[in-house]
Motif scaffolding. Structure first.
Motif, PDB file in Angstrom:
ATOM      1  N   ILE A 427       0.833  -1.405   0.149  1.00  0.00           N
ATOM      2  CA  ILE A 427      -0.109   0.212   0.232  1.00  0.00           C
ATOM      3  C   ILE A 427       1.183   1.233   0.109  1.00  0.00           C
ATOM      4  N   THR A 428       2.105   0.792   0.630  1.00  0.00           N
ATOM      5  CA  THR A 428       2.857   2.361   0.785  1.00  0.00           C
ATOM      6  C   THR A 428       3.026   2.060  -0.682  1.00  0.00           C
ATOM      7  N   ASN A 432       2.691   5.818  -3.372  1.00  0.00           N
ATOM      8  CA  ASN A 432       4.051   6.758  -3.528  1.00  0.00           C
ATOM      9  C   ASN A 432       4.506   6.934  -4.392  1.00  0.00           C
ATOM     10  N   ALA A 433       3.962   5.411  -5.567  1.00  0.00           N
ATOM     11  CA  ALA A 433       5.338   5.377  -6.995  1.00  0.00           C
ATOM     12  C   ALA A 433       4.600   5.997  -7.727  1.00  0.00           C
ATOM     13  N   THR A 434       5.339   5.922  -8.720  1.00  0.00           N
ATOM     14  CA  THR A 434       4.653   7.521  -9.801  1.00  0.00           C
ATOM     15  C   THR A 434       3.897   6.269 -10.935  1.00  0.00           C
ATOM     16  N   ILE A 435       3.865   5.583 -10.806  1.00  0.00           N
ATOM     17  CA  ILE A 435       2.591   3.706 -11.619  1.00  0.00           C
ATOM     18  C   ILE A 435       2.087   4.215 -10.398  1.00  0.00           C
ATOM     19  N   PHE A 437       0.301   6.476  -7.336  1.00  0.00           N
ATOM     20  CA  PHE A 437      -0.658   7.710  -6.742  1.00  0.00           C
ATOM     21  C   PHE A 437      -0.111   8.434  -6.713  1.00  0.00           C
ATOM     22  N   ASN A 438       1.494   8.739  -6.473  1.00  0.00           N
ATOM     23  CA  ASN A 438       2.618   9.366  -6.536  1.00  0.00           C
ATOM     24  C   ASN A 438       2.563  10.664  -5.404  1.00  0.00           C
ATOM     25  N   LEU A 439       1.815   9.718  -4.045  1.00  0.00           N
ATOM     26  CA  LEU A 439       2.214  10.993  -3.226  1.00  0.00           C
ATOM     27  C   LEU A 439       3.152  10.981  -2.749  1.00  0.00           C
ATOM     28  N   PRO A 440       3.087  12.024  -1.983  1.00  0.00           N
ATOM     29  CA  PRO A 440       3.792  11.853  -0.669  1.00  0.00           C
ATOM     30  C   PRO A 440       4.547  11.022   0.019  1.00  0.00           C
ATOM     31  N   MET A 441       5.906  10.469   0.168  1.00  0.00           N
ATOM     32  CA  MET A 441       6.248   9.687   1.175  1.00  0.00           C
ATOM     33  C   MET A 441       5.716   9.482   2.834  1.00  0.00           C
TER      34      MET A 441
END
Length: 475
Positions: A427-428, A432-435, A437-441
């Motif tokens: 889930i983390t 976070n990943a660009t593939i 949701f690209n959310l902050p870590m």
């Protein structure tokens, strides 16, 4: 080399100690008939010896993952070896054992049906789709990887070798399992053994020093400062814990003659893959002076360039070619069974018997057409999607195994703890990943850990509720 030998020793002792404990918790029944005898069909349900099944299982699960993944993981430093050892013993081998043995107990069912029996109909339908997508990604990754290595050895172009490997996959996917897989894999196993032992000896007698980078497990040595969490646990999947294995174990569950062989075949094959992963992680840490030098080679030609450079340098031109061929064998022997597993999952879903060649082709041909189209995409993008899908499948399978143990009133924590951890990882990463949701870590980590906690609480609540119902029924 000393640290490498210590890690290998811990892995082997894990098989004889924790592996035996896991086996005792599950409780194999040697007297119980297995699908190999009750459903023998001469195509997929074919009784085989334990040694042959172990070798096939090892070659099935040990694709590019335990080579490319640990090479990339070596960029983080010696901590990568710790993850391989701990992950393999307490998560990966446990995952493989239950994915195999629950399939045996379910007449050789594929992973969607195994998951569905434990987690419900919705989970079954989700896994039917998800597992086929994962297997297509695996098959494609395991076409492109060896094709690039073969192109380095024989200058005929990557496209040519992709076509050759796909042609082999088509044949291996539709013929009876004992005609190609059961007959030629022992030779491939010998090549794999040469590659593994040869490279270890070559490193031992060379002047390359593992300790040039130090044994600092606290420091992240990645040259581009990629975060250790959660990327290390996605990057090194095969060799630590891999959901792809859950799609492969049912193949051998259909060929195993006695449940008592489960620890040797499933838990043991994962330990064997862990050793392969340790070898390549050690080579990545030792062959190059530092992680910057390793990263430079990766930037120039990817993990395939590292394999070629390390093998030819340590073993010479002839030995290096044989070692590279050993590395090529691994993904090919996993790619063919990936497509074979996908065929069986679709066949199970459609309730379409597979004895007739025409019915096998009916499923296999469209899969290969789709796979060839996807293979035209960028390899790095396919690999990232494969990594996430792989670990998500492992997470779901571990929850299914935990549910089985809870229902049986057995020690479910041996599966619940790694399932919770892998939930946080996947889930983390997705957040976070660009593939993804690209959310902050920081936000991604909160979401990952929060989801894992909620999943654990929900699991424990459901188990407690089920226990109350059972108790009331008994009364």
């Amino acid at each position: 080399m000393v640290w490498f030998l210590i890690c290998v020793g811990i892995l082997l002792s894990g098989y004889f100690t924790y592996g035996k404990f896991v086996e005792k918790v599950f409780g194999p029944m040697p007297e119980r008939p297995t699908p190999a005898t009750t459903s023998a069909d001469g195509v997929d349900y074919v009784p085989m010896s334990n040694k042959k099944i172990y070798l096939i299982q090892l070659l099935n699960i040990a694709g590019l993952g335990p080579i490319f993944g640990p090479i990339l993981g070596a960029l983080y430093g010696p901590v990568a070896m710790l993850w391989i050892v701990i992950g393999c013993i307490f998560a990966g081998a446990v995952h493989d054992y239950f994915s195999g043995m629950l399939s045996v107990r379910s007449n050789g069912s594929s992973v969607p049906n195994v998951v569905g029996e434990q987690l419900g109909t919705i989970a079954r339908h989700f896994m039917n789709i998800f597992a086929v997508i994962l297997l297509l990604l695996v098959g494609i990754v395991f076409v492109l990887g060896p094709a690039k290595l073969l192109a380095n050895l024989a200058d005929m172009g990557v496209t040519f070798w992709v076509a050759v490997i796909f042609a082999y996959y088509i044949i291996a996917t539709i013929v009876p399992i004992d005609k190609i897989i059961g007959r030629f894999y022992p030779f491939f196993g010998a090549l794999l053994l040469f590659m593994s032992v040869g490279l270890v000896i070559g490193l031992a007698v060379s002047d390359h020093n593992f300790y040039s980078q130090g044994l600092n497990f606290a420091e992240n040595l990645h040259p581009t400062d990629l975060p250790l969490w959660p990327l290390l646990f996605i990057t090194i999947a095969c060799g630590a814990v891999s959901g792809f294995h859950a799609t492969q174990s049912p193949l051998m569950a259909r060929c195993m003659k006695n449940e008592s062989a489960g620890r040797f075949v499933f838990y043991g094959a994962m330990i064997g893959e862990g050793v392969i992963a340790l070898i390549w992680c050690t080579l990545g840490l030792s062959f190059y002076d530092n992680t910057e030098a390793l990263n430079a080679t990766l930037a120039a030609g990817g993990p395939a360039a590292v394999v070629h450079e390390v093998s030819t340098s340590l073993l010479g031109s002839v030995g290096g070619i044989l070692a590279v061929l050993g590395v090529i064998v691994l993904p090919i022997t996993s790619g063919d069974t990936a497509f074979r597993s996908a065929r069986l999952i679709v066949a199970d879903f459609m309730k379409l018997p597979q004895q007739a060649m025409s019915r096998r082709l009916m499923i296999a041909v469209p899969m290969f057409v789709i796979g060839f189209i996807i293979s035209k995409a960028e390899f790095g993008v396919i690999w990232r999607y494969f990594g996430w899908a792989n670990q998500t499948t492992a997470m779901i399978m571990l929850w299914a195994a935990a549910a089985y143990l809870a229902k049986e009133g057995k020690l479910h924590w041996i599966c619940t703890i790694p399932a919770t951890f892998m939930t946080a990882v996947t889930i983390t990463y997705l957040a976070n990943a660009t593939i993804g949701f690209n959310l902050p870590m920081q936000i991604s980590t909160i979401l990952g850990i929060g989801t894992a906690v909620v999943a654990l609480v929900a699991f424990l609540w459901k188990f407690k509720a089920a226990s109350r119902v059972a108790l009331q029924t008994d009364l």
